[in-house]
Write a protein that holds these residues in place. Sequence first.
Motif, PDB file in Angstrom:
ATOM      1  N   ARG A 187      65.597  42.741  44.632  1.00  0.00           N
ATOM      2  CA  ARG A 187      64.353  43.117  45.106  1.00  0.00           C
ATOM      3  C   ARG A 187      63.237  42.303  44.340  1.00  0.00           C
ATOM      4  O   ARG A 187      63.107  42.419  43.140  1.00  0.00           O
ATOM      5  N   VAL A 188      62.353  41.872  45.091  1.00  0.00           N
ATOM      6  CA  VAL A 188      61.170  41.194  44.675  1.00  0.00           C
ATOM      7  C   VAL A 188      59.908  41.941  44.143  1.00  0.00           C
ATOM      8  O   VAL A 188      59.586  42.785  44.969  1.00  0.00           O
ATOM      9  N   VAL A 189      59.490  42.180  42.956  1.00  0.00           N
ATOM     10  CA  VAL A 189      58.494  43.103  42.381  1.00  0.00           C
ATOM     11  C   VAL A 189      57.826  41.924  41.768  1.00  0.00           C
ATOM     12  O   VAL A 189      58.239  41.724  40.572  1.00  0.00           O
ATOM     13  N   TYR A 190      56.528  41.597  42.127  1.00  0.00           N
ATOM     14  CA  TYR A 190      55.671  40.683  41.436  1.00  0.00           C
ATOM     15  C   TYR A 190      55.130  41.414  40.111  1.00  0.00           C
ATOM     16  O   TYR A 190      55.086  42.555  39.828  1.00  0.00           O
ATOM     17  N   GLN A 191      54.992  40.800  39.162  1.00  0.00           N
ATOM     18  CA  GLN A 191      54.046  41.034  37.925  1.00  0.00           C
ATOM     19  C   GLN A 191      52.720  40.871  38.021  1.00  0.00           C
ATOM     20  O   GLN A 191      52.018  40.094  38.732  1.00  0.00           O
ATOM     21  N   GLY A 192      51.864  41.703  37.421  1.00  0.00           N
ATOM     22  CA  GLY A 192      50.391  41.651  37.186  1.00  0.00           C
ATOM     23  C   GLY A 192      50.026  40.752  36.025  1.00  0.00           C
ATOM     24  O   GLY A 192      50.766  40.063  35.446  1.00  0.00           O
ATOM     25  N   CYS A 193      48.929  41.264  35.586  1.00  0.00           N
ATOM     26  CA  CYS A 193      48.307  40.616  34.648  1.00  0.00           C
ATOM     27  C   CYS A 193      47.481  41.431  33.731  1.00  0.00           C
ATOM     28  O   CYS A 193      46.997  42.590  34.275  1.00  0.00           O
ATOM     29  N   ASN A 194      47.059  41.159  32.580  1.00  0.00           N
ATOM     30  CA  ASN A 194      46.416  42.057  31.585  1.00  0.00           C
ATOM     31  C   ASN A 194      45.031  42.756  32.469  1.00  0.00           C
ATOM     32  O   ASN A 194      44.519  42.091  33.123  1.00  0.00           O
ATOM     33  N   GLU A 195      44.613  43.931  32.001  1.00  0.00           N
ATOM     34  CA  GLU A 195      43.547  44.587  32.887  1.00  0.00           C
ATOM     35  C   GLU A 195      42.332  44.011  32.657  1.00  0.00           C
ATOM     36  O   GLU A 195      41.266  44.040  33.119  1.00  0.00           O
ATOM     37  N   LEU A 196      42.150  43.213  31.435  1.00  0.00           N
ATOM     38  CA  LEU A 196      41.033  42.313  31.028  1.00  0.00           C
ATOM     39  C   LEU A 196      40.604  41.540  32.421  1.00  0.00           C
ATOM     40  O   LEU A 196      39.013  41.419  32.435  1.00  0.00           O
ATOM     41  N   TYR A 197      41.466  40.987  33.137  1.00  0.00           N
ATOM     42  CA  TYR A 197      40.991  40.279  34.090  1.00  0.00           C
ATOM     43  C   TYR A 197      40.349  40.856  35.472  1.00  0.00           C
ATOM     44  O   TYR A 197      40.024  40.079  36.488  1.00  0.00           O
ATOM     45  N   TRP A 198      40.512  42.197  35.475  1.00  0.00           N
ATOM     46  CA  TRP A 198      39.758  43.001  36.576  1.00  0.00           C
ATOM     47  C   TRP A 198      38.662  43.348  36.072  1.00  0.00           C
ATOM     48  O   TRP A 198      38.002  44.299  36.905  1.00  0.00           O
ATOM     49  N   GLN A 199      38.134  42.885  34.901  1.00  0.00           N
ATOM     50  CA  GLN A 199      36.571  43.368  34.577  1.00  0.00           C
ATOM     51  C   GLN A 199      35.794  42.019  34.588  1.00  0.00           C
ATOM     52  O   GLN A 199      36.069  40.882  34.339  1.00  0.00           O
ATOM     53  N   GLU A 200      34.611  42.136  34.878  1.00  0.00           N
ATOM     54  CA  GLU A 200      33.428  41.149  34.877  1.00  0.00           C
ATOM     55  C   GLU A 200      33.229  40.702  33.242  1.00  0.00           C
ATOM     56  O   GLU A 200      33.014  41.526  32.587  1.00  0.00           O
ATOM     57  N   VAL A 201      33.419  39.300  33.011  1.00  0.00           N
ATOM     58  CA  VAL A 201      32.778  38.841  31.748  1.00  0.00           C
ATOM     59  C   VAL A 201      31.353  38.731  31.812  1.00  0.00           C
ATOM     60  O   VAL A 201      30.720  38.143  32.480  1.00  0.00           O
ATOM     61  N   SER A 202      30.938  39.153  30.742  1.00  0.00           N
ATOM     62  CA  SER A 202      29.591  39.310  30.688  1.00  0.00           C
ATOM     63  C   SER A 202      28.892  37.943  30.153  1.00  0.00           C
ATOM     64  O   SER A 202      29.640  37.196  29.444  1.00  0.00           O
ATOM     65  N   GLU A 203      27.684  37.602  30.043  1.00  0.00           N
ATOM     66  CA  GLU A 203      27.068  36.403  29.695  1.00  0.00           C
ATOM     67  C   GLU A 203      26.913  36.475  28.148  1.00  0.00           C
ATOM     68  O   GLU A 203      27.352  35.383  27.412  1.00  0.00           O
ATOM     69  N   ALA A 204      26.977  37.570  27.516  1.00  0.00           N
ATOM     70  CA  ALA A 204      27.185  37.595  26.169  1.00  0.00           C
ATOM     71  C   ALA A 204      28.621  37.193  25.528  1.00  0.00           C
ATOM     72  O   ALA A 204      28.847  36.481  24.567  1.00  0.00           O
ATOM     73  N   GLU A 205      29.536  37.653  26.077  1.00  0.00           N
ATOM     74  CA  GLU A 205      30.710  37.467  26.108  1.00  0.00           C
ATOM     75  C   GLU A 205      31.178  35.832  26.057  1.00  0.00           C
ATOM     76  O   GLU A 205      31.781  35.176  25.294  1.00  0.00           O
ATOM     77  N   LYS A 206      30.498  35.190  27.168  1.00  0.00           N
ATOM     78  CA  LYS A 206      30.602  33.978  27.366  1.00  0.00           C
ATOM     79  C   LYS A 206      30.221  33.184  26.267  1.00  0.00           C
ATOM     80  O   LYS A 206      30.696  32.111  25.992  1.00  0.00           O
ATOM     81  N   GLN A 207      28.958  33.443  25.938  1.00  0.00           N
ATOM     82  CA  GLN A 207      28.210  32.831  24.941  1.00  0.00           C
ATOM     83  C   GLN A 207      29.037  32.812  23.499  1.00  0.00           C
ATOM     84  O   GLN A 207      29.133  31.975  22.922  1.00  0.00           O
ATOM     85  N   ARG A 208      29.687  34.027  23.262  1.00  0.00           N
ATOM     86  CA  ARG A 208      30.349  34.334  21.910  1.00  0.00           C
ATOM     87  C   ARG A 208      31.545  33.372  21.990  1.00  0.00           C
ATOM     88  O   ARG A 208      31.676  32.830  21.046  1.00  0.00           O
TER      89      ARG A 208
END
Length: 377
Positions: free
Chosen positions: A176-197
């Motif tokens: 049976r095919v059961v796909y895998q997911g990815c880390n919960e971090l990818y379901w959250q928006e990345v802030s401008e401060a985090e991008k700059q860091r």
Amino acid sequence: MEQTATYPLTIAYDAKRAYLNYRGLGNYSRNLLKQMAQFYGENRYVLCTPADKGLYPWLDLQPFERVTPSGLWSLTPSVWRRYGIPGALKDKKINIYHGLSQELPEGIERLGCKTVVTMHDAIFMRYPELYSTTYRHSFIRRNESACRRADMIIAISEQTKRDYMEFFGVEERRIRVVYQGCNELYWQEVSEAEKQRVHDQFGLPREYALCVGALEERKNQVRIIEAIGASGTGLPLVLVGRGNEKYKQQLLSNAKHYGVQIAIIENANQADLPAIYTMASLFVYPSLFEGFGIPILEAARCQVPIIASSGTCFEEIAGEGALYVSPTDSEVLGEAIRNTIQDSEQTRERIQTALRNTERFRAENIAREIMQVYQSL
């Protein structure tokens, strides 16, 4: 005597990769365990690992229980993983045993529990030249044994399902095919401060093509360098991953030859990656073959234009939300890069299509489908 599975369940896992591996199989194992604990926390989860380096302390919290080799088995932990796990679990009243990385321990049937095994890929069958003869023969035997003995086989993609039906003769009713997911971090928006860091920490260019994955021949990063050179865009390339030192030197040499600015990031952690993806001009993944391709899903979540290999499982992930090209044709790949970095309506539409496709891979969907497999047994 076979146990009758009642709800809640006691489920044991081969958790070696969850504790010790930071790459694909480790991510798959940790994501699945986290999802099951989050959505089905009333169950009891017994994690079998030959060692624990303390890298992921949350695995020692409820509802998890860790089992490691003891006595003489502690002198041969790898042998314990293959032969000693059933003895370590004999008093645990296990309902389900799930091998998360293509194997089942010998003698697990003695526990009277149902068995599940996840198959990730059959690359060792399709590309035998990438593996040593000893490793390949040993792994084939373990895969054959698991396929023969498992009550149910989980394939992480339709591609993997087809491969195991073809190469190992698995009946369709047992896989049976059961796909895998990815880390919960990818379901959250990345802030401008985090991008700059992250931008400052790694000295990232203002615009760049990105590829995330181990540095090895199968991932085919060398083709990206050739393609950027052929595209005439002058776009810098950022590679995130570790791996083969010889191949790494080949990448650096080719980049110099084609006049491509290249940065190889080997020390990024999981928390840095969403920002690295989000700031990229495009994501390029010309891998020759994968069982799933988590980076495609991660890039789609971060709304980055995606160029990927045709003829693989990637279309199962991004659907019509990516451009698919031959992974061996650098001229065609270069043209795709040149067209993608133009801010066109088509590119924006593909980004939104890929993002919509990711809804299938939400944690609650994956956990529900895994639990349905368990309960069906």
